[in-house]
Design a protein around this motif. Sequence first.
Motif, short mmCIF file in Angstrom:
data_model
loop_
_atom_site.label_atom_id
_atom_site.label_comp_id
_atom_site.label_asym_id
_atom_site.label_seq_id
_atom_site.Cartn_x
_atom_site.Cartn_y
_atom_site.Cartn_z
N ASP A 106 0.83 -1.20 0.00
CA ASP A 106 0.00 0.00 0.00
C ASP A 106 0.86 1.25 0.00
OD1 ASP A 106 -2.85 1.17 0.52
OD2 ASP A 106 -1.60 2.12 2.04
N ALA A 107 1.92 1.23 0.82
CA ALA A 107 2.81 2.39 0.88
C ALA A 107 3.50 2.63 -0.46
CB ALA A 107 3.85 2.19 1.98
N ALA A 108 3.81 1.55 -1.18
CA ALA A 108 4.58 1.66 -2.42
C ALA A 108 3.80 2.38 -3.51
CB ALA A 108 4.99 0.27 -2.90
N ARG A 109 2.46 2.40 -3.43
CA ARG A 109 1.68 3.05 -4.48
C ARG A 109 1.47 4.53 -4.19
NH1 ARG A 109 -3.48 4.39 -3.92
NH2 ARG A 109 -3.86 4.13 -6.14
N ARG A 110 1.90 5.01 -3.04
CA ARG A 110 1.73 6.43 -2.71
C ARG A 110 2.81 7.25 -3.42
NH1 ARG A 110 -2.07 6.98 1.42
NH2 ARG A 110 -2.77 4.93 2.14
N ASP A 111 2.60 8.57 -3.48
CA ASP A 111 3.46 9.37 -4.34
C ASP A 111 4.83 9.68 -3.75
OD1 ASP A 111 2.34 11.06 -2.41
OD2 ASP A 111 1.30 12.32 -3.86
N PHE A 112 4.86 10.27 -2.54
CA PHE A 112 6.12 10.73 -1.96
C PHE A 112 6.39 10.04 -0.63
CE2 PHE A 112 4.12 14.40 -4.18
CZ PHE A 112 4.93 14.36 -5.31
N THR A 113 7.64 9.92 -0.29
CA THR A 113 8.01 9.21 0.93
C THR A 113 7.40 9.86 2.17
OG1 THR A 113 10.05 10.53 1.16
CG2 THR A 113 10.20 8.49 -0.11
N ILE A 157 5.19 4.53 14.70
CA ILE A 157 5.22 4.97 13.30
C ILE A 157 5.87 3.91 12.43
CG2 ILE A 157 6.21 6.67 11.71
CD1 ILE A 157 5.82 8.76 13.87
N PHE A 158 5.27 3.67 11.28
CA PHE A 158 5.78 2.71 10.31
C PHE A 158 6.21 3.47 9.06
CE2 PHE A 158 2.87 0.60 13.10
CZ PHE A 158 3.46 -0.62 13.37
N ASP A 159 7.47 3.29 8.70
CA ASP A 159 8.08 4.04 7.59
C ASP A 159 8.79 3.05 6.69
OD1 ASP A 159 9.44 5.77 5.92
OD2 ASP A 159 10.88 6.44 7.43
N TYR A 160 8.25 2.84 5.49
CA TYR A 160 8.77 1.81 4.60
C TYR A 160 9.76 2.32 3.57
CZ TYR A 160 4.83 -0.73 6.62
OH TYR A 160 3.95 -1.33 7.50
N PHE A 161 9.81 3.64 3.36
CA PHE A 161 10.62 4.17 2.26
C PHE A 161 11.45 5.40 2.65
CE2 PHE A 161 7.14 1.87 0.20
CZ PHE A 161 7.87 1.00 -0.61
N GLY A 162 11.81 5.53 3.89
CA GLY A 162 12.69 6.63 4.30
C GLY A 162 11.99 7.97 4.42
#
Length: 396
Positions: A114-121, A134-139
């Motif tokens: 789900d996070a991967a389809r969002r636009d910005f980190t 907090i969950f942060d998958y892409f920095g």
Amino acid sequence: MDRLILPAAEWRDREGLDRLVEVLGTARFVGGSVRDTLLGIPVSDLDLATPLPPERVLELLKAAQIRAVPTGLAHGTITAVLPSGPVEVTTLRRDVSTDGRRATVAFTDDWREDAARRDFTINALYAEPRTGAIFDYFGGLADLEARHVRFIGDPIQRIAEDHLRILRFFRFLARFGDRPDAQGLDACTVRAKDLMALSRERIRDELLKLLVARDAVRVVELMLARGIFAPVLPEIVSATALAHLVAREAVAGIAPNPIRRFAALIPRDADLADQIAARLKLSKAERRRLVAAVRAPDHAPKPLAYRIGVESAVDQLLLSDRPIDEVPAIHAWQPPQLPLTGGALVARGLAKGPDVARALRAVEDRWVAENFPGEERVAALADEVVAQALAATSKE
């Protein structure tokens, strides 16, 4: 930035929110509410993500007697209407296909997907409601700390999925960023013509949000340098007038307005402004305001505000080179009503009809020119105007 816990915030105590989370069982806050809370700025919209299918969300909310509105069922979005306001609940999803304007999605139970389809980190941060973890998958946390606006994954691919991301990149840069991601900026530049495929309403909405952001001038200058406006708004060729306006707003203590700031970006031509407003499908009120704003002020402040309205008078004065102290003088001013009616003129001897309307306008013009005197002076002006009208009639 180390793993963080979402700070306490007023919105987290909203009435009905804890119960909504309890009813859903598994859900996380996502996006703007997490980002803005970490930045210490007010949260406006509240979104929850859940692995539950949308039909199950509807069932649970109905059973709990929480009003549910299927605002975007095909994309998994249900709006839960709480006593404290709406909350959007969206099922975790992944893109199946995209065409630059819309996406076909499939639902998933994978938070990272789900996070991967969002636009910005910085927009792909999640927080567990009870613990605040907090969950942060892409920095995104590191980018948020560095005020770095960065696409998730390949920027070219992300823009191909949704062309609006070009404008969103610049809007988030104007609101949050100290520096753009170089790869993202280059991608937006290369793909600027993709904006032509978007509806003008979507372009309008993003642009107006951008223009009231904290760093709008610098970002508009960057967009001009990169040719971003040329495919869809070629009339925008300079940010000089916008910079002039922003500086005058600050001195006058006037809050920014997106229509006023847009007026600073286009030529000072009322007909052209009307055409642009129609193209962007501005509302009738916004269209009138834009057309009025591009005109030069042609009266003193109070007469101007009386003739065209305080709002438009403030716009014209701020966009002009007139003394800035004229603006606060009318910003909170309530234009008076002419203390005279057509009936009062008829009582003085005028015949009903066009003569009354002409005389009323003549009294009003003199009343405005004399800076809105009281009833006694208006009565004297009425006597004079009626006497002149009757004398002219007798000569005929």
